[in-house]
Design an enzyme around this catalytic site. Sequence first.
Site, PDB file in Angstrom:
ATOM      1  CE  LYS A   1      80.006  50.346 -60.363  1.00  0.00           C
ATOM      2  NZ  LYS A   1      80.737  50.468 -61.638  1.00  0.00           N
TER       3      LYS A   1
ATOM      4  CB  SER B   1      84.298  48.838 -61.114  1.00  0.00           C
ATOM      5  OG  SER B   1      83.378  49.584 -61.890  1.00  0.00           O
TER       6      SER B   1
ATOM      7  CB  SER C   1      83.150  49.025 -64.957  1.00  0.00           C
ATOM      8  OG  SER C   1      84.451  49.199 -64.455  1.00  0.00           O
TER       9      SER C   1
END
Lengths: 484, 95
Positions: free
Chosen positions: A76, A151, A175
């Site tokens: 990420k 997210s 997330s």
Amino acid sequence: MQNKSIAQLAADLRLRTYSSVELTKHYLERIARLDPGLNSFITVAEESALAAAARADQALKAGDAGPLTGIPIAHKDIFCTQGVKTTCGSRMLENFVAPYDATVVEKLAAAGAVVLGKTNMDEFAMGSSNETSYYGAVKNPWNPDLVPGGSSGGSAAAVAARLCAAATGTDTGGSIRQPAALCGITGIKPTYGRCSRWGMIAFASSLDQAGVMARSAADAAFVLDEMAGFDRRDSTSADVPVPDYVDALDNDLKGLRIGLPKEYFGEGLDAGVARSIQAAIDEYRRLGAEIVEISLPNSPLSVPVYYVVAPAECSSNLARFDGVRYGHRCAEPKDLEDLYKRSRAEGFGPEVRRRIMIGTYVLSAGYYDAYYLKAQKIRQLIADDFKRAFEQVDVIMGPTAPATAFPLGAKMDDPVSMYLNDIYTIATNLAGLPGISVPVAPVDGLPVGLQIIGNYFEEARLLNVAHMLQHVTHWHQAAPVGFE
Amino acid sequence: MSLDSSDVEKIAHLARLAIAPEQTERYAADLSNILDLVAQMDAVDTTDVEPMAHPLHMAQRLRADAPSEPNQRERFQANAPLAEAGLYLVPKVIE
């Protein structure tokens, strides 16, 4: 190759069925061909990936391979990577190249993993649909008109589309688990403090935790084995021994006590999702588990509490972006205040600005007791609910998200309706507990996630409970059309 | 809880965020909606509840007051929008 488990890939690499360079090229080719339709990567690091793969092949040849040697993964874009851009999904960090690796990045590199690139995400991890990214929304591989969740939406979409073997994510209010649910993959948020936050760009420091997104609990166990552990550089890192997560995968579930909180099955839960969750619970019953109804009476307050605690901590953490030391700087500032104000207004998108303003307000003089202190007290009540529940049961189960993936754009104009996506995931972050989302029976062809919550530092049990379901069902093996 | 445009301007100043005048009303509406959600907390009696500052109730770890990182000024300043001779440059602050 893209459908093989990490254990199979590792075995093949050891037998030289193919090399890590071949495997890495295979994934890079898939990314080049398939990602333009998804936008799950912000940066593809082809050159450094191939160099790492070549080193992995050397190690394999020398018989010096670690458990993840030569396995292609993605990070990420919230994790700092030396020499590869780290944007955090924001214009603020459009050109930021971290001078060091995050601990999680360093540990996975030491285990031999090959990093294919950095995945898209909601800006500064603030969002539940991956639409707040400065680099464009991510599409759900199951249907490109739908969001992948957020997210960690880029990581979830990339894993579901088989563009990497596994990916890292972070979870502040859901997330990892919510996008895992919406994309049909397995995502684990460990206990607060289990994985180091050093080099992971901070959003809400009392909630943030790094975790793994993978196609199965077994794959996640292989990665978490290498990621977890104490780090003196993170002042909130837990100095607690890390068990072997892979070793515990096959433990028998006979007599496992599963708690179903009645608050997680009430109004607001989609009927189809509820049926899928029940079908998974029935599988557990067949595996010998005992089902107990429990109550988490304060859980409906978790969203209000979160929208005080998280923005407050975000407003404080994001104060560091001042246009001076790194990050975006406005053109021709007329004085220092103008430089701060315009650099921040231009560098941050609307959702980040909103959260900074809420946080600034609740922490401002005269409001602290009514908001932040009050929220911290209710946070304690929420944690106490879980404490009582875990005196009765071993794990807690329920839906990860109230419904399947929603259309792009559907909730962008109404922040509060977006926030309610995380209604079942936030309480775990507030309490600091670990949680995992596992794919169960789809509804209308779209993935559904079962959430399993464990007691502190019981990641091994969560992975075991998830793995045993995946042992007797095939929901986690389904691939979106076009990405098989 | 309802915020108006002047509240928004005050908060934006505290947060050092420039806001265009035509945006303040929208912000006021959005922030007020979020505070309405947050207001559900008011119904809870929290007398005698200890606030939770850390999920694991851990105390802050301390270490010896000795340098733990090497000096890497040039490397870190490579990310600065404007730096010169080891200094970060900003508009003139002192006349």
